[in-house]
Design an enzyme around this catalytic site. Sequence first.
Site, short mmCIF file in Angstrom:
data_model
loop_
_atom_site.label_atom_id
_atom_site.label_comp_id
_atom_site.label_asym_id
_atom_site.label_seq_id
_atom_site.Cartn_x
_atom_site.Cartn_y
_atom_site.Cartn_z
N SER A 65 0.83 -1.21 0.00
CA SER A 65 0.00 0.00 0.00
C SER A 65 0.86 1.26 0.00
O SER A 65 2.02 1.24 0.42
CB SER A 65 -0.90 0.03 1.23
OG SER A 65 -1.70 -1.11 1.29
N1 SAH Z 1 -0.21 -5.70 4.09
C1 SAH Z 1 0.57 -5.95 2.89
C2 SAH Z 1 -0.16 -5.60 1.61
C3 SAH Z 1 -1.30 -6.47 1.42
S1 SAH Z 1 -1.79 -6.81 -0.25
C4 SAH Z 1 1.88 -5.22 2.91
O1 SAH Z 1 2.13 -4.45 3.84
O2 SAH Z 1 2.67 -5.44 1.98
C5 SAH Z 1 -3.09 -7.91 0.21
C6 SAH Z 1 -2.60 -9.27 0.62
O3 SAH Z 1 -3.72 -9.97 1.13
C7 SAH Z 1 -2.07 -10.10 -0.56
O4 SAH Z 1 -0.79 -10.55 -0.27
C8 SAH Z 1 -3.08 -11.24 -0.67
O5 SAH Z 1 -2.48 -12.46 -1.08
C9 SAH Z 1 -3.59 -11.32 0.74
N2 SAH Z 1 -4.90 -11.96 0.92
C10 SAH Z 1 -6.02 -11.82 0.16
N3 SAH Z 1 -7.02 -12.55 0.66
C11 SAH Z 1 -6.52 -13.20 1.76
C12 SAH Z 1 -7.07 -14.11 2.71
N4 SAH Z 1 -8.33 -14.56 2.63
N5 SAH Z 1 -6.27 -14.54 3.69
C13 SAH Z 1 -4.98 -14.14 3.80
N6 SAH Z 1 -4.41 -13.27 2.94
C14 SAH Z 1 -5.17 -12.81 1.93
#
Ligand code: SAH
Length: 217
Positions: A65
């Site tokens: 993000s």
């Molecule tokens: N917090 C992260 C950015 C997140 S991007 C950072 O600081 O870099 C969103 C992430 O959520 C992705 O890696 C995706 O694979 C994960 N995601 C999506 N659905 C999910 C779920 N049901 N359980 C766990 N992770 C999930």
Amino acid sequence: MSTSAIARTAEIEALLGVLRQDGIHDEAVLRALADIPRELFVAPPFASRAWENVALPISKGQTISQPYIVALMTQALQLNDRMKVLEVGTGSGYQAAILARLARRVYTLERHKPLLREAEERFRTLGLHTISTLHADGGLGWKAQAPFDRIIVTASAQDVPPVLVDQLAIGGIMVVPVGEVSHTQILLRVMRTPTGIDVTELMPVRFVPMLAGTEEF
Ligand code: SAH
């Protein structure tokens, strides 16, 4: 300091200035952002842009993000060093690293195994030993560790996930983006009360969708 270290310090200061102007006033949050080397979390070709206030690619089509959004979500959590925090969506591990500077213990869930392994490696490199990780569908939360004082969801849910509300302590706060991907998503701050939840809308946002199940590769 070397010339590049001086340039890096100037970039960090410039970013903090932008964040302050945009309403990030929690100095502990700003310090955490300044302390965690964001260049270690972005895909290598983008390392030189790590201190710009923009979202950047990681891998598996996911994104880290924008620093402003990380700061805003972290500030909205009102953390202190006695708190246990759950993150859904480890991604690069950047948000978890920021949380680890401010809370007692961080539990973070990621559905993409390779992403999680890379994030774990970064936590080791940075000596962030208060972060526990799990390869799992974050939609189910982390029941064995509940309740959590705070929950942060970094992928967009269809609605406030009831399972996660159940794992939030009474008086606890959850920050979660809600809405369809191609339509407007809104970042919500949800407080669990003795009888239900209080919801505040923070701002429109754009996150990757929260998906069910896990991926091994
Ligand atoms: N917090 C992260 C950015 C997140 S991007 C950072 O600081 O870099 C969103 C992430 O959520 C992705 O890696 C995706 O694979 C994960 N995601 C999506 N659905 C999910 C779920 N049901 N359980 C766990 N992770 C999930």
